[in-house]
Design an enzyme around this catalytic site. Structure first.
Site, PDB file in Angstrom:
ATOM      1  N   LYS A   1      -7.471   0.930   2.429  1.00 11.93           N
ATOM      2  CA  LYS A   1      -6.710  -0.196   2.984  1.00 11.93           C
ATOM      3  C   LYS A   1      -7.426  -0.695   4.249  1.00 11.93           C
ATOM      4  O   LYS A   1      -8.315  -0.018   4.776  1.00 11.93           O
ATOM      5  CB  LYS A   1      -5.278   0.238   3.290  1.00 11.93           C
ATOM      6  CG  LYS A   1      -4.553   0.856   2.083  1.00 11.93           C
ATOM      7  CD  LYS A   1      -4.142  -0.185   1.050  1.00 11.93           C
ATOM      8  CE  LYS A   1      -3.981   0.359  -0.350  1.00 11.93           C
ATOM      9  NZ  LYS A   1      -2.790   1.078  -0.667  1.00 11.93           N
TER      10      LYS A   1
HETATM   11  C1  LIG Z   1      -1.889   1.792  -1.697  1.00 10.01           C
HETATM   12  C2  LIG Z   1      -0.598   1.305  -2.214  1.00 10.01           C
HETATM   13  C3  LIG Z   1       0.560   2.107  -2.237  1.00 10.01           C
HETATM   14  C4  LIG Z   1       0.545   3.563  -1.919  1.00 10.01           C
HETATM   15  O1  LIG Z   1       0.074   3.895  -0.674  1.00 10.01           O
HETATM   16  P1  LIG Z   1      -0.526   5.372  -0.441  1.00 10.01           P
HETATM   17  O2  LIG Z   1      -0.764   5.401   1.047  1.00 10.01           O
HETATM   18  O3  LIG Z   1      -1.771   5.479  -1.227  1.00 10.01           O
HETATM   19  O4  LIG Z   1       0.512   6.341  -0.848  1.00 10.01           O
HETATM   20  C5  LIG Z   1       1.737   1.528  -2.648  1.00 10.01           C
HETATM   21  N1  LIG Z   1       1.807   0.237  -3.041  1.00 10.01           N
HETATM   22  C6  LIG Z   1       0.707  -0.551  -3.051  1.00 10.01           C
HETATM   23  C7  LIG Z   1       0.850  -1.969  -3.458  1.00 10.01           C
HETATM   24  C8  LIG Z   1      -0.527  -0.032  -2.659  1.00 10.01           C
HETATM   25  O5  LIG Z   1      -1.601  -0.814  -2.706  1.00 10.01           O
END
Ligand SMILES: *Cc1c(COP(=O)(O)O)cnc(C)c1O
Length: 371
Positions: free
Chosen positions: A185
């Protein structure tokens, strides 16, 4: 030339000295949970997003689950969301015993507000829009529907750190919103982590308890909880990286500007941003004809591309028990066959973007590319 999508190695090279200093500084203090670094991170997030409260957590998935838990989502409740998301959105709903009710997306890959109303039942409790790739959903329309129907909105803003809708930051349009700091991210830790933001003190207090076993003091428990604490090293890494987030997003925006300049084929469609919105541009998705052949061709030329994701969530095996089948969400299914994420990170150069674009242009120029 070899061009990757993911820049974590380059990032480490770039940040190595700072990161090692941070790790050393925190380790020397001899305490790694629930420290000042974590409080500082929560404060910084409030400042950045304009939210009153932030609770740092272990992951974006925990953030989603705890957000719904704190809003009272329980067994049998229905949560409306989209088939064009990462499975964690759905997993967190199912984990609470609730039922994911899906609504097809629009051509921008986000939930189509016009289709929400027909899915609302007596059991509907939450609408959960997902800001896919950081592009904001139409929060004005979604909140209008939620107000009319007396539903709670919880944003899956996992990809939307640094995104704005009408100048307001993502996550500030709902009762509580979930963010992820997964390594891929924009605001990323050295592993998994995430957080929620909210303006609601009760929600804030509940999630603060949930994330630390329900402990009020060392020897007093008010409710059952779990362990979902952000550790101090990652908190300090995130504090450091948050200062650079605006710059990172601007670089990503520039990449897309360059791709628009150099890609010269009608076979590729770049989804436009709405004027009053700012995207975090976590992923740069294009819609392309003969996607799989193009992907192979790029690979042969040293260019990495990725599909996020080829299968819309309703077609995954564990979704069968909710009765979903092929054809249920025609727009999501159509777009899943066309999407392709191109190399797009803060270290990619104009030359590299030009190279990728030229290869794409060449691919479609070849006479029998589809054969
Ligand atoms: C990355 C993501 C998640 C989950 O986040 P994590 O930190 O990997 O648990 C949930 N929803 C979306 C849309 C994502 O891109």
């Amino acid at each position: 030339m070899k061009i990757d999508i993911i820049d974590l190695k380059k990032r480490y090279k770039d940040e190595r000295e700072d990161l090692l200093k941070i790790i050393d500084k925190v380790l020397k203090k001899g305490n790694l949970v629930m420290t000042k670094e974590v409080q500082k991170f929560e404060k910084n997030i409030c400042k950045y997003t304009g939210a009153k409260y932030c609770v740092s957590l272990n992951s974006g998935t925990d953030a989603l689950m705890m957000a719904m838990w704190a809003c009272g989502v329980r067994k049998g409740d229905e949560v409306i969301t989209t088939p064009k998301t990462f499975i964690a959105t759905i997993g967190s709903i199912v984990h609470l015993g609730a039922v994911p009710v899906l609504v097809d997306v629009d051509e921008d890959l986000n939930i189509n507000p016009e289709l929400i109303k027909q899915k609302i039942t007596k059991k509907t409790k939450v609408i959960m829009p997902v800001h896919w790739t950081g592009r904001m959903c139409n929060m004005k329309e979604i909140n209008r529907i939620a107000n009319e129907e007396n539903l709670i909105v919880i944003e899956d803003a996992a990809q939307a750190m640094g995104s704005y809708f009408n100048k307001k930051h993502a996550g500030t349009f709902s009762k509580v919103a979930a963010f992820s700091c997964h390594p891929l991210k924009n605001l990323n830790a050295l592993g998994d982590s995430g957080f929620v933001i909210t303006n609601d003190k009760k929600i804030f207090k509940k999630i603060t308890l949930y994330k630390n076993h329900g402990l009020v003091g060392r020897d007093r428990i008010d409710t059952f909880g779990l362990n979902s604490r952000l550790d101090s090293i990652n908190a300090e890494v995130l504090n450091f990286r948050l200062k650079k987030l605006k710059k990172l997003i601007n670089l990503r925006k520039k990449n897309i500007f360059l791709y628009k300049k150099y890609i010269k084929t009608p076979k590729i469609k770049i989804i436009d941003e709405k004027k009053h919105n700012i995207s975090s541009h976590v992923i740069f998705n294009v819609l392309c004809e003969d996607r799989d052949l193009l992907k192979k061709y790029l690979e042969k030329n040293g260019i990495q591309s990725l599909i996020y994701y080829g299968t819309p969530v309703h077609l995954h095996k564990p979704m069968k028990k909710f009765g979903y089948k092929k054809g249920d969400f025609p727009v999501a299914e159509k777009l899943c066959k066309k999407i392709l994420a191109l190399p797009h990170n803060q270290y990619i150069t104009e030359k590299e973007i030009q190279y990728v674009s030229n290869k794409i242009n060449n691919f479609y120029k070849r006479k029998n590319y589809a054969s």
